[in-house]
Design a protein around this motif. Structure first.
Motif, PDB file in Angstrom:
ATOM      1  N   PHE A 112      21.662 -47.943  11.658  1.00 48.06           N
ATOM      2  CA  PHE A 112      22.314 -46.630  11.661  1.00 48.06           C
ATOM      3  C   PHE A 112      21.283 -45.507  11.584  1.00 48.06           C
ATOM      4  O   PHE A 112      21.453 -44.445  12.189  1.00 48.06           O
ATOM      5  N   ILE A 113      20.223 -45.755  10.836  1.00 48.34           N
ATOM      6  CA  ILE A 113      19.147 -44.763  10.725  1.00 48.34           C
ATOM      7  C   ILE A 113      18.441 -44.616  12.077  1.00 48.34           C
ATOM      8  O   ILE A 113      18.150 -43.505  12.521  1.00 48.34           O
ATOM      9  N   GLU A 114      18.193 -45.739  12.737  1.00 49.49           N
ATOM     10  CA  GLU A 114      17.577 -45.707  14.070  1.00 49.49           C
ATOM     11  C   GLU A 114      18.456 -44.928  15.049  1.00 49.49           C
ATOM     12  O   GLU A 114      17.943 -44.148  15.869  1.00 49.49           O
ATOM     13  N   ASP A 115      19.763 -45.140  14.971  1.00 49.91           N
ATOM     14  CA  ASP A 115      20.678 -44.428  15.864  1.00 49.91           C
ATOM     15  C   ASP A 115      20.589 -42.926  15.649  1.00 49.91           C
ATOM     16  O   ASP A 115      20.542 -42.144  16.603  1.00 49.91           O
ATOM     17  N   ALA A 116      20.585 -42.507  14.376  1.00 52.54           N
ATOM     18  CA  ALA A 116      20.507 -41.076  14.068  1.00 52.54           C
ATOM     19  C   ALA A 116      19.185 -40.481  14.570  1.00 52.54           C
ATOM     20  O   ALA A 116      19.165 -39.382  15.142  1.00 52.54           O
ATOM     21  N   LYS A 117      18.100 -41.203  14.389  1.00 47.64           N
ATOM     22  CA  LYS A 117      16.796 -40.720  14.856  1.00 47.64           C
ATOM     23  C   LYS A 117      16.761 -40.611  16.374  1.00 47.64           C
ATOM     24  O   LYS A 117      16.138 -39.688  16.929  1.00 47.64           O
ATOM     25  N   SER A 118      17.426 -41.538  17.052  1.00 51.36           N
ATOM     26  CA  SER A 118      17.437 -41.496  18.521  1.00 51.36           C
ATOM     27  C   SER A 118      18.201 -40.274  19.023  1.00 51.36           C
ATOM     28  O   SER A 118      17.852 -39.690  20.058  1.00 51.36           O
ATOM     29  N   VAL A 119      19.230 -39.857  18.275  1.00 48.21           N
ATOM     30  CA  VAL A 119      19.969 -38.651  18.652  1.00 48.21           C
ATOM     31  C   VAL A 119      19.094 -37.417  18.471  1.00 48.21           C
ATOM     32  O   VAL A 119      19.047 -36.533  19.335  1.00 48.21           O
ATOM     33  N   GLU A 121      15.845 -37.280  18.555  1.00 52.91           N
ATOM     34  CA  GLU A 121      14.812 -37.300  19.598  1.00 52.91           C
ATOM     35  C   GLU A 121      15.372 -36.841  20.943  1.00 52.91           C
ATOM     36  O   GLU A 121      14.713 -36.113  21.693  1.00 52.91           O
ATOM     37  N   TYR A 122      16.600 -37.245  21.245  1.00 51.89           N
ATOM     38  CA  TYR A 122      17.220 -36.896  22.527  1.00 51.89           C
ATOM     39  C   TYR A 122      17.423 -35.390  22.663  1.00 51.89           C
ATOM     40  O   TYR A 122      17.177 -34.811  23.727  1.00 51.89           O
ATOM     41  N   PHE A 123      17.867 -34.744  21.585  1.00 52.47           N
ATOM     42  CA  PHE A 123      18.193 -33.317  21.654  1.00 52.47           C
ATOM     43  C   PHE A 123      17.060 -32.402  21.189  1.00 52.47           C
ATOM     44  O   PHE A 123      17.174 -31.181  21.299  1.00 52.47           O
ATOM     45  N   ASN A 124      15.990 -32.985  20.684  1.00 52.99           N
ATOM     46  CA  ASN A 124      14.889 -32.184  20.164  1.00 52.99           C
ATOM     47  C   ASN A 124      14.349 -31.219  21.225  1.00 52.99           C
ATOM     48  O   ASN A 124      14.204 -31.572  22.380  1.00 52.99           O
ATOM     49  N   LYS A 125      14.116 -29.980  20.807  1.00 50.01           N
ATOM     50  CA  LYS A 125      13.552 -28.896  21.631  1.00 50.01           C
ATOM     51  C   LYS A 125      14.562 -28.262  22.598  1.00 50.01           C
ATOM     52  O   LYS A 125      14.211 -27.342  23.334  1.00 50.01           O
ATOM     53  N   ILE A 141      22.205 -41.787   5.404  1.00 44.59           N
ATOM     54  CA  ILE A 141      21.587 -42.007   6.718  1.00 44.59           C
ATOM     55  C   ILE A 141      20.935 -40.721   7.210  1.00 44.59           C
ATOM     56  O   ILE A 141      19.816 -40.727   7.732  1.00 44.59           O
ATOM     57  N   GLY A 142      21.638 -39.609   7.014  1.00 44.41           N
ATOM     58  CA  GLY A 142      21.109 -38.319   7.447  1.00 44.41           C
ATOM     59  C   GLY A 142      19.831 -37.926   6.732  1.00 44.41           C
ATOM     60  O   GLY A 142      18.905 -37.378   7.338  1.00 44.41           O
ATOM     61  N   SER A 146      16.182 -37.260   8.572  1.00 43.71           N
ATOM     62  CA  SER A 146      15.845 -35.826   8.590  1.00 43.71           C
ATOM     63  C   SER A 146      14.387 -35.539   8.256  1.00 43.71           C
ATOM     64  O   SER A 146      14.015 -34.380   8.069  1.00 43.71           O
ATOM     65  N   LYS A 147      13.561 -36.548   8.188  1.00 43.10           N
ATOM     66  CA  LYS A 147      12.184 -36.351   7.719  1.00 43.10           C
ATOM     67  C   LYS A 147      11.250 -35.846   8.810  1.00 43.10           C
ATOM     68  O   LYS A 147      10.154 -35.375   8.519  1.00 43.10           O
ATOM     69  N   THR A 148      11.681 -35.938  10.070  1.00 41.98           N
ATOM     70  CA  THR A 148      10.874 -35.390  11.166  1.00 41.98           C
ATOM     71  C   THR A 148      11.779 -34.745  12.207  1.00 41.98           C
ATOM     72  O   THR A 148      12.879 -35.242  12.493  1.00 41.98           O
TER      73      THR A 148
END
Length: 306
Positions: A112-119, A121-125, A141-142, A146-148
């Motif tokens: 679940f943490i990987e899924d949140a990070k992938s989201v 990364e997808y929307f970053n910038k 999970i959030g 939220s660390k990067t």
């Protein structure tokens, strides 16, 4: 008479069209595990994006499981778009596990943490800022996601203690005596990877196929995780929450004293107003017509745009 009727129909159609155009809604697939809905306002300026992470269980992007329909996060997304705030909400893996061919014993909180990070990364910038808002289990999970590359974090009805401590305390209150068996089982789970010999009454917590997931969850301490965040934090909780005690929000605030802290009177776990008893509270989980508490929308909007 026909002319008047035609004019009336044109007005109705025009109003409906205008209402539909208050926001854009599109299905966005991040990868094979993550699919959700992106809701964006009609705006020429850069807007913030809030990524919603759902609670424990097989929860879909709207905040519903297969037994209830409250549409909490669908409603929130549409209301935020009217306030010029974009949002992305997605189905939990558990909701789609049959289609993905995933077995219960193969699921880990780390997925679940990987899924949140992938989201992220997808929307970053692509937005003025990225904010994660986690509900219930999604709060933990959030925090971990939220660390990067995240500009703000919102905990909604999240726990402040590790899950095993929360469960043991709940059992001690509801079924005194069983808490000792639960404490022993959690200790075995941490140390040996498996819990055995627990009271049969605790089967729903320690059944064999669920134990790997429970072990992956109890290793995290929400208070420790939130204390390590170096971004703005908003903690939201309702005093009519019958799933997560108000004391859990207090523990998060103690761990992150700089966080904004909002306790909403008469609000339950799914962010709806409850004026009556526990029966009304339970029934609300299947009453999608109930409005989101306005304090929730105001606080999230202010946090996202400040």
């Amino acid at each position: 008479m026909k002319f008047k009727l035609s004019v009336f129909l044109i007005i109705v159609i025009s109003i409906s069209f205008a209402q539909e155009k208050e926001y854009n809604s599109a299905v966005v697939k991040i990868n094979k595990y993550v699919e959700g809905t992106l809701v964006t306002p009609y705006s020429d300026k850069e807007v913030p994006l809030i990524i919603f992470i759902m609670d424990a269980g097989a929860i879909n992007r709207d905040g519903n499981d297969r037994m209830s329909k409250n549409d909490t996060f669908k409603h929130i997304s549409h209301e935020l778009a009217r306030l010029e705030i974009a949002s992305y909400r997605y189905d939990k893996r558990l909701f789609r596990m049959d289609g993905l061919g995933i077995k219960e014993h193969e699921i880990s909180l780390d997925h679940f943490i990987e899924d949140a990070k992938s989201v992220v990364e997808y929307f970053n910038k692509n937005y003025s800022k990225i904010i994660i808002a986690g509900h219930g289990q999604g709060s933990l999970i959030g925090m971990l996601a939220s660390k990067t590359n995240v500009n703000g974090f919102i905990s909604i009805a999240g726990n402040g203690q590790p899950l095993d401590q929360v469960i043991i305390e709940q059992i001690a209150q509801q079924a005194p005596g069983l808490d000792k068996s639960a404490a022993t089982a959690f200790k075995q789970l941490k140390e040996n990877g498996r819990a055995t010999g627990y009271d049969p009454a605790l089967e729903s917590i320690f059944r064999y196929n669920l134990q790997p997931f429970m072990r992956s969850w109890i290793k995290y301490d929400p208070s420790q995780e939130i204390s390590e965040l170096e971004i703005p934090i908003l903690i939201i909780h309702g005093n009519k929450d019958i799933q997560v005690a108000l004391s859990q929000a207090e523990k998060l605030k103690e761990a992150a004293p700089h966080a904004e802290y909002l306790i909403i009177q008469n609000m339950n776990h799914i962010l709806k107003e409850i004026k009556g008893d526990r029966l009304e509270n339970h029934k609300s989980y299947n009453e999608a017509w109930r409005k989101i508490m306005p304090e929730v929308l105001d606080s999230i909007a202010n946090f996202a745009t400040q």
